[in-house]
Design an enzyme around this catalytic site. Sequence first.
Site, PDB file in Angstrom:
ATOM      1  N   GLU A 114       9.917   1.567  10.790  1.00  0.00           N
ATOM      2  CA  GLU A 114      10.923   2.620  10.626  1.00  0.00           C
ATOM      3  C   GLU A 114      10.175   3.935  10.738  1.00  0.00           C
ATOM      4  O   GLU A 114       9.369   4.273   9.876  1.00  0.00           O
ATOM      5  CB  GLU A 114      11.633   2.471   9.283  1.00  0.00           C
ATOM      6  CG  GLU A 114      12.980   3.156   9.283  1.00  0.00           C
ATOM      7  CD  GLU A 114      12.911   4.525   8.649  1.00  0.00           C
ATOM      8  OE1 GLU A 114      12.912   5.514   9.417  1.00  0.00           O
ATOM      9  OE2 GLU A 114      12.849   4.606   7.429  1.00  0.00           O
ATOM     10  N   GLU A 171       9.544  16.424  15.429  1.00  0.00           N
ATOM     11  CA  GLU A 171       9.915  16.240  14.025  1.00  0.00           C
ATOM     12  C   GLU A 171       9.098  17.204  13.161  1.00  0.00           C
ATOM     13  O   GLU A 171       7.879  17.110  13.098  1.00  0.00           O
ATOM     14  CB  GLU A 171       9.629  14.790  13.602  1.00  0.00           C
ATOM     15  CG  GLU A 171      10.044  14.500  12.178  1.00  0.00           C
ATOM     16  CD  GLU A 171       9.811  13.047  11.756  1.00  0.00           C
ATOM     17  OE1 GLU A 171       8.706  12.530  11.993  1.00  0.00           O
ATOM     18  OE2 GLU A 171      10.736  12.450  11.192  1.00  0.00           O
ATOM     19  N   CYS A 187      13.348  11.178   7.046  1.00  0.00           N
ATOM     20  CA  CYS A 187      13.410  10.752   8.445  1.00  0.00           C
ATOM     21  C   CYS A 187      14.813  10.946   9.007  1.00  0.00           C
ATOM     22  O   CYS A 187      14.991  11.182  10.193  1.00  0.00           O
ATOM     23  CB  CYS A 187      12.954   9.309   8.575  1.00  0.00           C
ATOM     24  SG  CYS A 187      13.797   8.186   7.451  1.00  0.00           S
ATOM     25  N   LYS A 196       0.863  -1.186   0.000  1.00  0.00           N
ATOM     26  CA  LYS A 196       0.000   0.000   0.000  1.00  0.00           C
ATOM     27  C   LYS A 196       0.898   1.234   0.000  1.00  0.00           C
ATOM     28  O   LYS A 196       1.525   1.569   1.006  1.00  0.00           O
ATOM     29  CB  LYS A 196      -0.912   0.060   1.221  1.00  0.00           C
ATOM     30  CG  LYS A 196      -2.006   1.129   1.022  1.00  0.00           C
ATOM     31  CD  LYS A 196      -2.648   1.610   2.307  1.00  0.00           C
ATOM     32  CE  LYS A 196      -1.902   2.727   2.951  1.00  0.00           C
ATOM     33  NZ  LYS A 196      -1.794   3.953   2.144  1.00  0.00           N
TER      34      LYS A 196
HETATM   35  P1  NAI Z   1       1.643   8.336   8.162  1.00  0.00           P
HETATM   36  O1  NAI Z   1       2.462   7.555   9.103  1.00  0.00           O
HETATM   37  O2  NAI Z   1       0.258   8.677   8.557  1.00  0.00           O
HETATM   38  O3  NAI Z   1       1.535   7.576   6.743  1.00  0.00           O
HETATM   39  C1  NAI Z   1       2.477   6.653   6.253  1.00  0.00           C
HETATM   40  C2  NAI Z   1       1.741   5.467   5.620  1.00  0.00           C
HETATM   41  O4  NAI Z   1       0.959   4.788   6.595  1.00  0.00           O
HETATM   42  C3  NAI Z   1       0.769   5.851   4.516  1.00  0.00           C
HETATM   43  O5  NAI Z   1       0.804   4.857   3.517  1.00  0.00           O
HETATM   44  C4  NAI Z   1      -0.561   5.843   5.233  1.00  0.00           C
HETATM   45  O6  NAI Z   1      -1.664   5.658   4.381  1.00  0.00           O
HETATM   46  C5  NAI Z   1      -0.389   4.674   6.167  1.00  0.00           C
HETATM   47  N1  NAI Z   1      -1.240   4.679   7.358  1.00  0.00           N
HETATM   48  C6  NAI Z   1      -1.644   5.750   8.084  1.00  0.00           C
HETATM   49  N2  NAI Z   1      -2.391   5.348   9.137  1.00  0.00           N
HETATM   50  C7  NAI Z   1      -2.473   3.989   9.073  1.00  0.00           C
HETATM   51  C8  NAI Z   1      -3.127   2.992   9.859  1.00  0.00           C
HETATM   52  N3  NAI Z   1      -3.847   3.303  10.929  1.00  0.00           N
HETATM   53  N4  NAI Z   1      -2.980   1.706   9.492  1.00  0.00           N
HETATM   54  C9  NAI Z   1      -2.231   1.366   8.422  1.00  0.00           C
HETATM   55  N5  NAI Z   1      -1.625   2.267   7.625  1.00  0.00           N
HETATM   56  C10 NAI Z   1      -1.724   3.567   7.945  1.00  0.00           C
HETATM   57  O7  NAI Z   1       2.440   9.642   7.811  1.00  0.00           O
HETATM   58  P2  NAI Z   1       1.836  10.994   7.184  1.00  0.00           P
HETATM   59  O8  NAI Z   1       0.557  11.343   7.859  1.00  0.00           O
HETATM   60  O9  NAI Z   1       1.817  10.852   5.720  1.00  0.00           O
HETATM   61  O10 NAI Z   1       2.960  12.039   7.581  1.00  0.00           O
HETATM   62  C11 NAI Z   1       2.880  12.687   8.816  1.00  0.00           C
HETATM   63  C12 NAI Z   1       4.240  12.859   9.459  1.00  0.00           C
HETATM   64  O11 NAI Z   1       4.884  11.601   9.633  1.00  0.00           O
HETATM   65  C13 NAI Z   1       5.225  13.656   8.658  1.00  0.00           C
HETATM   66  O12 NAI Z   1       5.015  15.019   8.834  1.00  0.00           O
HETATM   67  C14 NAI Z   1       6.526  13.172   9.235  1.00  0.00           C
HETATM   68  O13 NAI Z   1       6.790  13.858  10.444  1.00  0.00           O
HETATM   69  C15 NAI Z   1       6.276  11.727   9.524  1.00  0.00           C
HETATM   70  N6  NAI Z   1       6.745  10.830   8.451  1.00  0.00           N
HETATM   71  C16 NAI Z   1       7.908  10.163   8.611  1.00  0.00           C
HETATM   72  C17 NAI Z   1       8.403   9.369   7.603  1.00  0.00           C
HETATM   73  C18 NAI Z   1       9.678   8.641   7.741  1.00  0.00           C
HETATM   74  O14 NAI Z   1      10.366   8.412   6.745  1.00  0.00           O
HETATM   75  N7  NAI Z   1      10.043   8.196   8.929  1.00  0.00           N
HETATM   76  C19 NAI Z   1       7.711   9.226   6.322  1.00  0.00           C
HETATM   77  C20 NAI Z   1       6.449   9.909   6.266  1.00  0.00           C
HETATM   78  C21 NAI Z   1       6.019  10.694   7.304  1.00  0.00           C
END
Ligand code: NAI
Length: 478
Positions: free
Chosen positions: A251, A379, A285, A175
């Site tokens: 991660e 962050e 990240c 996904k």
């Molecule tokens: P997110 O963690 O909500 O989304 C990442 C993935 O998880 C997406 O594919 C999303 O659809 C999925 N997802 C979200 N909630 C879920 C659930 N309950 N069950 C299963 N899958 C789920 O991150 P978002 O909202 O896009 O970004 C928010 C913040 O997260 C950013 O501002 C940043 O601070 C951090 N982030 C960190 C990343 C990293 O590389 N460590 C990458 C992306 C975001």
Amino acid sequence: MESFGHVIGGEEVASVGGATFESVDPWTRAPWATVALGSAEDARRAIDTARTAFDDGPWPRMSFAERGQLLHRLADLIDAHTDELALADTTDMGKPIAQTTSHDVPRSARNFRFFADHARITPAETFPMPDGHHAYTRYDPAGVVAAIAPWNFPLMMATWKIAPALAWGNTVVLKPAEQSPASATILARLALEAGLPPGVLNVVHGYGPSSVGQALTESPDVDRITFTGESTTGRVISRAAAGNLTPVSLELGGKGANLVFADADLDHAVRWAIQAIYSNSGQVCLAGSRLYVQRGIYDEFLARFTAAAEAMVLGDPKDPATQIGPLSSQEHYEKVAGYLDVATADGARLHTGGRADGWTIRPTVITGAGQRARVTQEEIFGPVVVVLPFDDEADAVSAANDSPYGLNAMVFTRDLARAHRVANALRVGTVWANCFFVRDLRAPFGGAKNSGVGREGGTYSREFFTEPKAVVMEIAAS
Ligand code: NAI
Ligand code: MG
């Protein structure tokens, strides 16, 4: 408008109910693609297909050489489609095309080549036992892997998960993030062209909560969950996975400390510090978002760093000269811009940077923030660095470790013994000394504290994506 479907069982398909959503180009701020919007039902179809492909299909039963050949063919096709894949990620989330072309796509091809070769040549252990037995380890594929990917490196992070999962004989449901769906569908089309059997790599688009993401994490037919994204989402996924005791690899976020000592090569340190926080507009990240500079060189370093930040080229991410594109979405732009107000409300100073047009933020430097300030602790995930002075090594280490995150840190010094001492003292998953972002794919990758659970890379990926099995055999009958 371009169109991207799910890929399930070897076919590109619409959602069961026909629902779609639009992917927005953050530079034009207009939709550019129509994407199938999956539901829990679409997720279940993909899981069922992956389950059948694992339980009854050829993929887990092939030799490493046979699977490796197909994965190498996929890597070649990724290289041959560099322009299409780079443009998909750049249009979906605004990363400059120079970066998607020179880094993200080649690294995605390399992920497949590396894990295909690693799986083929890595030995397994045998344990000769003096009492007339021997034991050995088999690394059997785990089964169906759910891969949930973020939007900041759409193709690269997806392939970092998919490549080891496939190389070890699993089948996959990916996904991608809803902000960056396009390259996942292109990848799945290329996988079929490369000859991967139907159902081995499936892609389902949709959201997380109450949608595809949640359905994947709650399914008893999923054997492994690998996720990259925010730490709060990691907690939700851990809880969902606990219901079936499904192993998870997480991660999560970071707040990388970059420690610049007075004896560092300053040109070198400035160049890497700029790249560490501003590449991909800081939506990394691993970003070096806390920059600690030893007091004796603080003013000079800050002046040089600021000049380099102000010289960066902002603009259309599709222009090869652009270094700073827009943030990935309006929602994310508002979050990052909000932190600029948080900084000043807390008494810190915007030394340079701030809002630009559209959803772009200029390379921003915050000074005068305390160690406990929100901008130092949270962050931000944008082109925003907090610069703070430190006095000595002990001071630098304790400031770096004073964070809820523990993904990575950087240290710049010409003193070799100090580099090793500091690397030893930091509570993080990766330390870069006098460099940044350089990777050996055999090395462990992951985070301490709120930055994650588990490690991937080389044999660490093998541990996660297989079910290691001990076989004990009597060789001398009594
Ligand atoms: P997110 O963690 O909500 O989304 C990442 C993935 O998880 C997406 O594919 C999303 O659809 C999925 N997802 C979200 N909630 C879920 C659930 N309950 N069950 C299963 N899958 C789920 O991150 P978002 O909202 O896009 O970004 C928010 C913040 O997260 C950013 O501002 C940043 O601070 C951090 N982030 C960190 C990343 C990293 O590389 N460590 C990458 C992306 C975001
Ligand atoms: Mg979220």
